[in-house]
Design an enzyme around this catalytic site. Structure first.
Site, short mmCIF file in Angstrom:
data_model
loop_
_atom_site.label_atom_id
_atom_site.label_comp_id
_atom_site.label_asym_id
_atom_site.label_seq_id
_atom_site.Cartn_x
_atom_site.Cartn_y
_atom_site.Cartn_z
N ARG A 167 37.10 29.39 125.88
CA ARG A 167 35.65 29.43 126.16
C ARG A 167 35.33 30.47 127.25
O ARG A 167 34.24 31.04 127.25
CB ARG A 167 35.15 28.03 126.52
CG ARG A 167 35.79 27.45 127.76
CD ARG A 167 35.65 25.95 127.84
NE ARG A 167 36.62 25.23 127.01
CZ ARG A 167 36.68 23.91 126.92
NH1 ARG A 167 35.83 23.14 127.58
NH2 ARG A 167 37.60 23.34 126.16
N LYS A 211 51.04 24.52 129.88
CA LYS A 211 51.21 23.58 128.77
C LYS A 211 52.61 22.99 128.80
O LYS A 211 53.53 23.62 129.29
CB LYS A 211 51.04 24.32 127.43
CG LYS A 211 49.62 24.67 127.09
CD LYS A 211 49.53 25.30 125.71
CE LYS A 211 48.11 25.66 125.36
NZ LYS A 211 47.22 24.49 125.18
N ASP A 260 47.12 31.47 118.79
CA ASP A 260 45.84 31.27 119.46
C ASP A 260 44.91 32.49 119.32
O ASP A 260 43.84 32.52 119.91
CB ASP A 260 46.09 30.95 120.95
CG ASP A 260 45.02 30.03 121.52
OD1 ASP A 260 44.30 29.40 120.73
OD2 ASP A 260 44.90 29.97 122.77
N1 BES Z 1 44.42 27.04 122.32
C1 BES Z 1 44.20 25.76 122.88
C2 BES Z 1 43.71 24.75 121.84
C3 BES Z 1 44.76 24.24 120.89
C4 BES Z 1 45.78 23.43 121.32
C5 BES Z 1 44.63 24.52 119.56
C6 BES Z 1 46.71 22.95 120.40
C7 BES Z 1 45.54 24.03 118.64
C8 BES Z 1 46.59 23.25 119.07
C9 BES Z 1 43.13 25.85 123.95
O1 BES Z 1 43.13 26.99 124.71
C10 BES Z 1 43.40 24.72 124.90
O2 BES Z 1 44.42 24.73 125.52
N2 BES Z 1 42.48 23.76 124.96
C11 BES Z 1 42.64 22.63 125.79
C12 BES Z 1 41.32 22.32 126.44
C13 BES Z 1 41.39 21.29 127.51
C14 BES Z 1 42.17 21.82 128.69
C15 BES Z 1 40.00 20.93 127.90
C16 BES Z 1 43.10 21.46 124.92
O3 BES Z 1 42.62 21.34 123.78
O4 BES Z 1 43.94 20.71 125.36
ZN ZN Z 2 43.84 28.67 123.80
MN MN Z 3 44.48 26.90 126.33
#
Ligand code: BES
Ligand code: ZN
Ligand code: MN
Length: 494
Positions: free
Chosen positions: A353, A279, A290
């Site tokens: 997921r 990230k 998370d």
């Molecule tokens: N934990 C994150 C989702 C998230 C991000 C929640 C920011 C709240 C704030 C999750 O694991 C994630 O990184 N999801 C990705 C999915 C994508 C790679 C398809 C996302 O939402 O960017």
């Molecule tokens: Zn996550």
């Molecule tokens: Mn993630």
């Protein structure tokens, strides 16, 4: 801080502070009128001079009022009489508590259940007032070395007018207190940083919590056991971390032995760096939140056992840390889930997921009545709905409706998104049964579509809490959601 409900007499009450409502346009509530006539019209003078405007949440403290036994009177603004609804009502109580925090007042009596709200019973008002007060009294300072904020306030009495409302009001207070306890637990776990709140820490907390309830049992599966169960998808996420993964199972038996349980599943990623699909750095600290799905489910189990609900409930918490490392999964890796379906990991940041799918397959063994998973799953959910409601997606419309209804009742709202097969194509992989990401469009829906491939054997709903689980900015901190929503859903099943 203790709350009780009581029928009191404002005029003779020896409370440190009586709290009465004033609306905009100089409208005094019935109790304010009574006190006003006793204390030489001090309240109406103040209001007439314009010093106190009755705007929602404004407060004013009157010291040593004549004619009443209480030491102080606090006026609280309730805004427009017509616009008063449950949300505003809760806000009023948040403001009351914040005002009290700044004082040395130790006990108060509130005359706010007399406020008129369309379609709200006294019991409902007691429930929402108590929840708002308790929620606002929360603080997290166990990791600060000095200057811990303590509230002088010890006891709150909610006045009710009618004796026949008392039993239901008392029940409502009990519900509110139990929900607040669950929320406190969820918020604490959420607020604890990733170096303290690890998967092992979550497992320990769940185990300790169960000790105080005879109907609750906790089992923790470690890496070896998960390997045996062939949870290849879950384990592919924890591979890159030095923290061992845990699958925490909390079983509450409040119903008959043969009653099918309601199963709750909570995403417990104790820190999400994104893994090799790292990230960006900005606000990455917030990825300690998370595991708020896990925290919500663990908190709800505490609430359920406090309320001694007459149903069986199982919580399943897959918990891992998502780190980049020489042993971490790479984009393109293909893993086999417990269900036997293969997954191409195109983005290691779509890890939620990957752990949930194995937990959802594991849920089958409980022969569930319904399964509800909750997760901070997608940033797309925050884009779609913001931070006011969670998203619900379900393979069963009755279940979705039940959750929407529980959201309205509890004030912890949720909104349905479609789970149509049309979106499934986005998960196509050239090399495995599916990919773990579905492209730029409809990210919350494709994440749920992924999970739907593992939940065909039972009635299931997914709740994406990415927008509601924590506040950012100055108020940074976990909210305790979705404890109210999940608890309300479960209460409605009894
Ligand atoms: N934990 C994150 C989702 C998230 C991000 C929640 C920011 C709240 C704030 C999750 O694991 C994630 O990184 N999801 C990705 C999915 C994508 C790679 C398809 C996302 O939402 O960017
Ligand atoms: Zn996550
Ligand atoms: Mn993630």
């Amino acid at each position: 801080m203790d709350i009780r409900v009581k029928i009191t007499q404002a005029t003779s009450l020896k409370s440190a502070c009586l709290i009465v409502a004033i609306h905009e346009k100089r409208q005094l509530s019935p109790s304010a009128k009574v006190l006003d006539s006793l204390c030489n019209k001090r309240i109406s003078h103040l209001v007439k001079k314009g010093d106190f405007d009755g705007k929602l949440g404004h407060t004013w403290l009157l010291d040593n009022p004549d004619g009443v036994a209480a030491e102080r009177i606090m006026l609280v603004g309730c805004g427009s009489k017509k616009k008063l609804n449950i949300k505003a009502y809760r806000k009023i109580h948040c403001h009351i508590l914040n005002a009290l925090k700044k004082t040395n007042i130790k006990d108060v009596t509130l005359y706010t259940t007399e406020l008129e709200i369309k379609d709200a019973s006294t019991a409902e008002k007691v429930r929402h007032a108590s929840e708002a007060l308790l929620e606002t009294s929360y603080s997290f300072d166990e990791l600060k070395s000095g200057n811990k904020k303590t509230i002088a306030l010890k006891s709150i009495t909610l006045n009710i007018e009618n004796k026949r409302d008392l039993p239901k009001a008392q029940q409502a207070l009990k519900t509110a207190t139990a929900i607040a306890t669950g929320m406190d637990i969820a918020r604490r776990l959420g607020n604890l940083p990733g170096n303290i709140c690890t998967p092992s820490y979550l497992a320990k907390q769940a185990t300790n919590q169960a000790k105080s309830c005879k109907k609750t049992r906790v089992t923790v599966l470690g890496e070896a056991e998960m390997k045996k169960l062939k949870m290849g998808s879950l384990l592919s996420v924890s591979k890159g971390s030095r923290q061992p993964p845990k699958l925490i199972v909390i079983e509450y038996k409040g119903g008959k032995t043969k009653d099918k349980p309601y199963v709750l599943v909570g995403k417990g990623v104790t820190f999400d760096t994104g893994g090799i699909s790292l990230k960006p750095g900005a606000a990455m600290d917030e990825m300690k939140f998370d595991m708020c799905g896990a925290a919500g489910v663990i908190g709800t189990m505490a609430t359920v056992s406090k309320l001694q609900l007459g149903i069986n409930v199982v919580a399943i918490v897959p918990s891992v840390e998502n780190m980049p490392d020489g042993a971490a999964s790479r984009p393109g890796d293909i893993v086999t889930s417990m269900s036997g379906q293969t997954i191409e990991i195109l983005n290691t940041d779509a890890e939620g997921r990957l752990i949930l799918c194995d937990a959802l397959t594991y849920a089958e063994k409980f022969n569930p009545k319904t399964v509800i998973d909750t997760a901070t799953l997608t940033g797309a959910c925050v884009v779609a709905l913001g931070s006011h409601c969670s998203a619900v997606l379900s393979n069963n419309d009755k279940l979705a409706q039940d959750l929407l209804k529980a959201g309205t009742t509890s004030g912890d709202r949720t909104w349905q998104m479609p789970l149509w097969d049309d979106y499934q194509d986005q998960l196509k992989s050239n090399f495995a049964d599916m990919a773990n990401i579905g492209g730029r469009e409809a990210g919350t829906i494709t994440a749920a579509c992924f999970l739907a491939r593992f939940t065909k054997k039972y009635k299931w709903a997914h709740i994406d809490i990415a927008g509601v689980a924590w506040h950012s900015g100055a108020r940074k901190g976990a909210t305790g959601r979705p404890v109210p929503l999940l608890t309300q859903y479960l209460m409605n099943q009894t």
